[in-house]
Design an enzyme around this catalytic site. Structure first.
Site, PDB file in Angstrom:
ATOM      1  N   HIS A  12     -32.668  74.740  12.210  1.00 21.70           N
ATOM      2  CA  HIS A  12     -33.417  73.616  11.631  1.00 21.70           C
ATOM      3  C   HIS A  12     -34.306  74.076  10.468  1.00 21.70           C
ATOM      4  O   HIS A  12     -35.496  73.782  10.411  1.00 21.70           O
ATOM      5  CB  HIS A  12     -34.262  72.925  12.703  1.00 21.70           C
ATOM      6  CG  HIS A  12     -34.473  71.465  12.422  1.00 21.70           C
ATOM      7  ND1 HIS A  12     -34.555  70.525  13.411  1.00 21.70           N
ATOM      8  CD2 HIS A  12     -34.635  70.790  11.254  1.00 21.70           C
ATOM      9  CE1 HIS A  12     -34.750  69.321  12.883  1.00 21.70           C
ATOM     10  NE2 HIS A  12     -34.797  69.471  11.570  1.00 21.70           N
ATOM     11  N   ARG A  48     -29.445  64.728  11.054  1.00 22.35           N
ATOM     12  CA  ARG A  48     -29.976  64.583  12.407  1.00 22.35           C
ATOM     13  C   ARG A  48     -28.921  65.017  13.414  1.00 22.35           C
ATOM     14  O   ARG A  48     -27.737  64.726  13.246  1.00 22.35           O
ATOM     15  CB  ARG A  48     -30.351  63.117  12.672  1.00 22.35           C
ATOM     16  CG  ARG A  48     -31.435  62.571  11.752  1.00 22.35           C
ATOM     17  CD  ARG A  48     -32.800  63.131  12.136  1.00 22.35           C
ATOM     18  NE  ARG A  48     -33.816  62.782  11.168  1.00 22.35           N
ATOM     19  CZ  ARG A  48     -34.486  61.643  11.161  1.00 22.35           C
ATOM     20  NH1 ARG A  48     -34.219  60.736  12.071  1.00 22.35           N
ATOM     21  NH2 ARG A  48     -35.412  61.419  10.253  1.00 22.35           N
ATOM     22  N   GLU A 102     -33.938  71.699  20.832  1.00 21.63           N
ATOM     23  CA  GLU A 102     -34.371  72.854  20.052  1.00 21.63           C
ATOM     24  C   GLU A 102     -35.653  73.414  20.655  1.00 21.63           C
ATOM     25  O   GLU A 102     -36.523  72.641  21.049  1.00 21.63           O
ATOM     26  CB  GLU A 102     -34.594  72.449  18.591  1.00 21.63           C
ATOM     27  CG  GLU A 102     -33.315  71.975  17.901  1.00 21.63           C
ATOM     28  CD  GLU A 102     -33.551  71.464  16.481  1.00 21.63           C
ATOM     29  OE1 GLU A 102     -34.732  71.342  16.082  1.00 21.63           O
ATOM     30  OE2 GLU A 102     -32.565  71.192  15.780  1.00 21.63           O
TER      31      GLU A 102
END
Length: 334
Positions: free
Chosen positions: A309, A261, A290
């Protein structure tokens, strides 16, 4: 048992339906959609809200809420299950979640009512564990930097770590978090034969030793490790696992890997640690905001590998999750 399943952008309701139709446990089910029409960027913000604000971050709507209140089993991925729903669902016995975490479920209400939660930490665990190994190798061996240089017409042979470049077998690798993903990372690292340190105050130290690893405090792990990789959960409002103090404890030749995370690392302090060469490098797959903007300071540094990600982004991570969760329910009932 009567079940309501709620699909979303990442795991559409059709995947829940396919598995529930095969199930011999669920007698009756209804499948609904929640934010299935969102774009990936839009849904990423939904996830961020849930992970920071919990199950009260969103109201799934009256139709889904009413169905949840009448169900024996609530089956979701990201859709929130609030305290109000749990308290008013008279027949609720199980909440099934295709997520690794339970931030979208009011766990205090669940405990008070005696409802069992079955979540799925393994849904993307293999994908993230594999990706972590790739990030470690990529950062240690300058794979992306060499690729970018060559594509730009440069035959680059000099890197920040050129004088300390060693093989994985010579490294001490520190793993913070010995849950599903942490254990899978250990399993994959063993073939490289490094020294492996583990910090997890909730894990059984004997089990850590059984895996050929050494249980240590976080401070000792940071001081001894050549590579530190994070696989621990962090709750909303908790301080970062790695901040200014922790960067000060790491070796100047050490690398930080974060495929967990974004909030697990203080990103401003990471920038300072890298730009001031307090650590050798980092590989980061997650960011507080993001998509990342072009003016993100970390993107301007040479001693970091950054990805968008992608750690858990495999077909198996999502489409197989409903099947995995129903299998766990079956095992629980047996």
């Amino acid at each position: 048992m009567k079940c309501v399943a709620v699909g979303d952008m990442m795991i559409p309701s059709v995947y829940f339906k396919e598995e529930l139709e095969k199930s011999q446990i669920i007698d009756e089910f209804t499948c609904k959609s929640w934010k299935e029409d969102y774009s990936k960027d839009e849904f990423r913000e939904v996830i961020r809200e849930i992970e920071t604000k919990g199950p009260e971050a969103f109201d799934p709507g009256e139709e889904i809420t009413d169905l949840m209140k009448k169900a024996d089993v609530i089956f979701v991925h990201q859709c929130p299950v609030s305290k109000k729903v749990i308290n008013e669902a008279k027949n609720l016995k199980y909440i099934l979640s295709c997520r690794g975490g339970v931030e979208n479920i009011d766990m205090e209400a669940v405990k008070e009512k005696g409802v069992k939660v079955i979540n799925c930490p393994a849904h993307n665990a293999y994908a993230v564990a594999e990706y972590t190994i790739g990030m470690i190798l990529n950062e240690l061996r300058n794979i992306t930097r060499a690729c970018m240089a060559l594509k730009s017409g440069e035959w680059r042979e000099k890197y920040q770590n050129s004088e300390t470049l060693t093989e994985v077998r010579s490294q001490t690798i520190g793993i913070i978090g010995f849950g599903t993903i942490g254990r899978l990372v250990v399993e994959r690292l063993k073939g490289f034969h490094p020294t492996i340190l583990v910090n997890d105050p909730f894990a059984d130290e004997d089990k850590i030793r059984e895996e050929g690893c050494e249980p240590v405090t976080k401070e000792e792990l940071l001081k001894r490790s050549d590579v530190v990789t994070i696989h621990a959960r962090i709750n909303a409002g908790d301080p970062p696992i790695i901040g200014k103090e922790e960067f000060g404890q790491m070796k100047e030749t050490a690398y930080l890997i974060n495929t967990a995370r974004a909030v697990a690392v203080d990103m401003k302090e990471l920038y300072h640690a890298l730009s001031e060469h307090k650590i050798m490098g980092a590989a980061i797959d997650v960011f507080p905001t993001e998509p990342v903007t072009k003016d993100e300071p970390l993107l301007k540094l040479d001693n970091i590998t950054v990805t968008n990600h992608q750690g858990g982004a495999t077909v198996e991570s999502y489409v197989k999750a409903p099947e995995m969760v129903l299998d766990m329910l079956k095992q629980t009932l047996e």
